[in-house]
Motif scaffolding. Structure first.
Motif, PDB file in Angstrom:
ATOM      1  N   ALA A 249       0.798  -1.211   0.000  1.00 39.58           N
ATOM      2  CA  ALA A 249       0.000   0.000   0.000  1.00 39.58           C
ATOM      3  C   ALA A 249       0.841   1.275   0.000  1.00 39.58           C
ATOM      4  O   ALA A 249       0.340   2.352   0.306  1.00 39.58           O
ATOM      5  CB  ALA A 249      -0.944   0.004   1.200  1.00 39.58           C
ATOM      6  N   THR A 250       2.123   1.164  -0.317  1.00 38.53           N
ATOM      7  CA  THR A 250       2.909   2.371  -0.589  1.00 38.53           C
ATOM      8  C   THR A 250       3.559   2.182  -1.955  1.00 38.53           C
ATOM      9  O   THR A 250       3.651   1.054  -2.460  1.00 38.53           O
ATOM     10  CB  THR A 250       4.017   2.586   0.472  1.00 38.53           C
ATOM     11  OG1 THR A 250       4.780   1.390   0.566  1.00 38.53           O
ATOM     12  CG2 THR A 250       3.429   2.940   1.821  1.00 38.53           C
ATOM     13  N   ARG A 251       3.973   3.293  -2.552  1.00 41.38           N
ATOM     14  CA  ARG A 251       4.550   3.233  -3.900  1.00 41.38           C
ATOM     15  C   ARG A 251       5.695   2.235  -3.953  1.00 41.38           C
ATOM     16  O   ARG A 251       6.565   2.235  -3.091  1.00 41.38           O
ATOM     17  CB  ARG A 251       5.063   4.639  -4.280  1.00 41.38           C
ATOM     18  CG  ARG A 251       5.649   4.733  -5.661  1.00 41.38           C
ATOM     19  CD  ARG A 251       4.640   4.528  -6.766  1.00 41.38           C
ATOM     20  NE  ARG A 251       4.069   5.778  -7.241  1.00 41.38           N
ATOM     21  CZ  ARG A 251       2.942   5.849  -7.947  1.00 41.38           C
ATOM     22  NH1 ARG A 251       2.264   4.755  -8.238  1.00 41.38           N
ATOM     23  NH2 ARG A 251       2.489   7.010  -8.355  1.00 41.38           N
ATOM     24  N   TRP A 252       5.669   1.325  -4.913  1.00 44.88           N
ATOM     25  CA  TRP A 252       6.738   0.329  -5.011  1.00 44.88           C
ATOM     26  C   TRP A 252       7.255   0.235  -6.432  1.00 44.88           C
ATOM     27  O   TRP A 252       6.556   0.512  -7.395  1.00 44.88           O
ATOM     28  CB  TRP A 252       6.300  -1.018  -4.481  1.00 44.88           C
ATOM     29  CG  TRP A 252       5.016  -1.603  -5.020  1.00 44.88           C
ATOM     30  CD1 TRP A 252       3.758  -1.352  -4.553  1.00 44.88           C
ATOM     31  CD2 TRP A 252       4.875  -2.539  -6.100  1.00 44.88           C
ATOM     32  NE1 TRP A 252       2.834  -2.067  -5.268  1.00 44.88           N
ATOM     33  CE2 TRP A 252       3.490  -2.810  -6.223  1.00 44.88           C
ATOM     34  CE3 TRP A 252       5.764  -3.182  -6.959  1.00 44.88           C
ATOM     35  CZ2 TRP A 252       2.979  -3.681  -7.180  1.00 44.88           C
ATOM     36  CZ3 TRP A 252       5.250  -4.060  -7.917  1.00 44.88           C
ATOM     37  CH2 TRP A 252       3.883  -4.301  -8.012  1.00 44.88           C
ATOM     38  N   ASN A 253       8.527  -0.204  -6.495  1.00 46.34           N
ATOM     39  CA  ASN A 253       9.220  -0.290  -7.768  1.00 46.34           C
ATOM     40  C   ASN A 253       8.996  -1.665  -8.378  1.00 46.34           C
ATOM     41  O   ASN A 253       9.220  -2.676  -7.723  1.00 46.34           O
ATOM     42  CB  ASN A 253      10.712  -0.051  -7.501  1.00 46.34           C
ATOM     43  CG  ASN A 253      11.501  -0.021  -8.763  1.00 46.34           C
ATOM     44  OD1 ASN A 253      11.587  -1.024  -9.469  1.00 46.34           O
ATOM     45  ND2 ASN A 253      12.062   1.127  -9.078  1.00 46.34           N
ATOM     46  N   CYS A 254       8.558  -1.682  -9.631  1.00 45.21           N
ATOM     47  CA  CYS A 254       8.173  -2.972 -10.212  1.00 45.21           C
ATOM     48  C   CYS A 254       9.308  -3.626 -10.991  1.00 45.21           C
ATOM     49  O   CYS A 254       9.200  -4.782 -11.392  1.00 45.21           O
ATOM     50  CB  CYS A 254       6.955  -2.807 -11.096  1.00 45.21           C
ATOM     51  SG  CYS A 254       7.200  -1.603 -12.394  1.00 45.21           S
ATOM     52  N   GLY A 255      10.393  -2.883 -11.216  1.00 42.23           N
ATOM     53  CA  GLY A 255      11.569  -3.496 -11.842  1.00 42.23           C
ATOM     54  C   GLY A 255      11.296  -4.088 -13.208  1.00 42.23           C
ATOM     55  O   GLY A 255      10.298  -3.784 -13.854  1.00 42.23           O
ATOM     56  N   ALA A 256      12.201  -4.967 -13.638  1.00 45.46           N
ATOM     57  CA  ALA A 256      12.139  -5.498 -14.996  1.00 45.46           C
ATOM     58  C   ALA A 256      11.116  -6.611 -15.136  1.00 45.46           C
ATOM     59  O   ALA A 256      10.707  -6.954 -16.233  1.00 45.46           O
ATOM     60  CB  ALA A 256      13.519  -6.002 -15.402  1.00 45.46           C
ATOM     61  N   THR A 257      10.703  -7.192 -14.025  1.00 41.30           N
ATOM     62  CA  THR A 257       9.842  -8.374 -14.110  1.00 41.30           C
ATOM     63  C   THR A 257       8.366  -8.029 -14.046  1.00 41.30           C
ATOM     64  O   THR A 257       7.524  -8.926 -14.067  1.00 41.30           O
ATOM     65  CB  THR A 257      10.139  -9.318 -12.931  1.00 41.30           C
ATOM     66  OG1 THR A 257       9.896  -8.585 -11.725  1.00 41.30           O
ATOM     67  CG2 THR A 257      11.567  -9.794 -12.956  1.00 41.30           C
ATOM     68  N   ASP A 258       8.029  -6.728 -13.967  1.00 41.18           N
ATOM     69  CA  ASP A 258       6.634  -6.309 -13.828  1.00 41.18           C
ATOM     70  C   ASP A 258       6.005  -6.795 -12.527  1.00 41.18           C
ATOM     71  O   ASP A 258       4.793  -6.820 -12.401  1.00 41.18           O
ATOM     72  CB  ASP A 258       5.766  -6.822 -14.998  1.00 41.18           C
ATOM     73  CG  ASP A 258       5.922  -5.932 -16.220  1.00 41.18           C
ATOM     74  OD1 ASP A 258       6.594  -4.889 -16.102  1.00 41.18           O
ATOM     75  OD2 ASP A 258       5.367  -6.276 -17.273  1.00 41.18           O
ATOM     76  N   SER A 259       6.839  -7.216 -11.564  1.00 40.05           N
ATOM     77  CA  SER A 259       6.250  -7.632 -10.289  1.00 40.05           C
ATOM     78  C   SER A 259       7.096  -7.092  -9.143  1.00 40.05           C
ATOM     79  O   SER A 259       8.203  -6.591  -9.342  1.00 40.05           O
ATOM     80  CB  SER A 259       6.135  -9.155 -10.228  1.00 40.05           C
ATOM     81  OG  SER A 259       7.418  -9.726 -10.350  1.00 40.05           O
TER      82      SER A 259
END
Ligand SMILES: [Zn+2]
Length: 512
Positions: A249-259
């Motif tokens: 529930a806070t902004r998160w980085n999804c990186g190269a794997t889209d997860s």
């Protein structure tokens, strides 16, 4: 499971909850009563998903009390273009039913969602989705109030951000896929240890995000935590089975794997990563790019069933006929008076809005580029620029339905101090229209005078020879009159001098 508790009892808790929401989206959206009903039997609501639904937006562009700080026009239309791209798979498109400018510092930077609610109550236009673009919407990138409208931070409106689509998703009934985890783990703000299995339920505060505003009440709700095996997906979290478990529930980085990098454990201890492609998640803008099929079906049903007034009048847009690729004034390479610059460009058929960018660098770097959004036609008075500079400018046309458009070629002109003017008390003001003028046509002077007066007119050629002298009677206020003999002037550059008492002014006039 809903409880309504007196505010006084829980006011301390509430402050605590609100204080820890540095959220990408300020919406702690529960499932609305409508969505709960819908999800009991979604098939009942299905209609032709091939029908394009056009939805009107009233756009409120908010500045401070002085009228400064409006969102840049290019960002605004880039944001609208992105919004419609994000909604294309849903066969829902948005158009501008009205654009309003509001100068109000208290709206421009508002500290609480409640203040935002009052702004919306005061300014909303019925039967449209009201979107307010402000500097700071209560510390969030944006939020949606189900009973009022959407507030967007101007820095979150761009072609790179799905925040606008996220808020409109809320507006059309979608909760977060991590419903229940907003503001921490439980309304006491206890933190989550993702190494442990999640609890079976989470409790959240959605006081301001009910179907209507209950001001003196803290409203909390309990959500069932979604399991990885899908066995409780219809009742857990957002109630959609094609949005998988997500507790972030806070902004998160999804990186190269889209997860998500963070691995979470469901209540059964099964590990998973959150899906970063969901627009309704808090993954960062690099990945968030889609609504799921169930989310799309719910938004369409919400329009048909709960908000039919939004789609009652399906208003088609007119095609925008091309790009304004011709500069009318200044002409390319022309030198103009530095403190009296009027930009005019080729009109584009069916254009409602133009955004002009002007810079003294040809690559238009953001901080060194001024922007002007105009809603009234194909010219804009810039006023004063720097003297003795080369300027570059370009124009982009838009209309109520067309936001993804091409910018014009880059035009160029020079500034100089062409006429030395002296300021006198009671000075005259005048503009020559059009300038440059076409040979054989009358030339108009728009003059402004504080009182009735007789004005001497002198016309010189560029070498300074007096061509003729006459006088005219000006009445107080603004008047428009033809320059005597102007239709007979041969092509060339002239200086028009006007004098009344000790007030005078000189204007450069070009006849082509
Ligand atoms: Zn949200």
């Amino acid at each position: 499971m809903k409880r309504i508790l007196p505010l006084i009892v829980l006011s301390l808790l509430m402050i605590d909850v609100l204080a820890q929401q540095p959220n990408p989206c300020g919406t702690t959206s529960g499932r609305s009563e409508w969505l709960k009903r819908y999800q009991l039997n979604p098939e009942l609501y299905q209609r032709d998903s091939d029908t394009l639904l056009m939805v009107p937006i009233t756009l409120h562009i908010v500045g401070d009390d002085e009228g400064d700080g409006y969102i840049r026009g290019t960002d605004l239309f880039d944001g609208l273009c992105r919004l419609n791209e994000d909604f294309e798979p849903a066969n829902i498109q948005f158009y501008l039913s009205d654009v309003r400018f509001i100068n109000n510092s208290a709206y421009y930077t508002h500290e609480t969602v409640l203040e935002g609610a009052y702004m919306m109550f005061a300014e909303n236009v019925e039967n449209t989705i009201n979107c307010y673009v402000v500097a700071d919407p209560a510390g969030n990138a944006g939020y949606n109030l189900p009973y009022a409208g959407i507030a967007m931070g101007k820095s979150s409106v761009s072609s790179f951000s799905s925040t606008w689509a996220h808020e409109v998703g809320h507006n059309l009934s979608l909760p977060h896929p991590f419903l229940g985890w907003e503001g921490g783990y439980g309304i006491d703000g206890s933190t989550v240890n993702y190494n442990d299995p999640a609890p079976e339920t989470v409790t959240y505060d959605y006081t301001f995000f009910q179907d209507q505003l209950y001001e003196d009440t803290l409203i909390v709700d309990t959500a069932i935590v979604e399991l990885v095996d899908g066995s409780n997906c219809q009742v857990a979290a957002d109630g959609f089975c094609d949005t998988h478990p997500d507790y972030l529930a806070t902004r998160w980085n999804c990186g190269a794997t889209d997860s998500s990098q963070v691995i979470q454990k469901d209540p059964m201890g099964v590990s998973f990563r959150s899906d970063g492609t969901l627009i309704m998640s808090y993954s960062d803008d690099a990945c968030a790019n889609r609504f799921t099929e169930e989310q799309i079906a719910a938004m369409r049903a919400n329009l048909y069933d709960e908000k039919p007034e939004l789609i009652e009048n399906q208003i088609e847009g007119l095609p925008l006929a091309g790009t304004p690729n011709e500069a009318i004034s200044p002409q390319i390479g022309e030198t103009v008076q530095f403190d009296d610059v009027l930009l005019e460009w080729e009109e584009v058929e069916n254009a409602d809005y133009y955004v002009v960018q002007i810079s003294f660098l040809p690559n238009f770097p953001g901080p060194l580029t001024d922007e002007f959004l105009t809603v009234d036609g194909n010219n804009i008075a810039i006023g004063s620029l720097f003297n003795d500079r080369t300027y570059y400018w370009k124009v982009q046309a838009y209309n109520s339905h067309t936001f993804c458009t091409e910018v014009s070629d880059v035009f160029e002109f020079e500034t100089a101090d062409l006429v030395a003017t002296t300021e006198f008390e009671n000075a005259l003001e005048a503009r020559i229209l059009p300038n440059p003028a076409q040979q054989g046509n009358e030339i108009l002077i728009v003059s402004k005078s504080s009182q009735n007066k007789v004005v001497d007119l002198q016309l010189f050629d560029i070498s300074g020879s007096l061509l003729f002298e006459t006088n005219t009677q000006l009445v107080a206020g603004t008047s428009t009159w033809a320059l005597p003999g102007s239709a007979a002037l041969p092509a060339g550059t002239y200086i028009l001098r006007m004098q009344s008492g000790d007030a005078f002014l000189s204007k450069r006039l070009v006849v082509q």
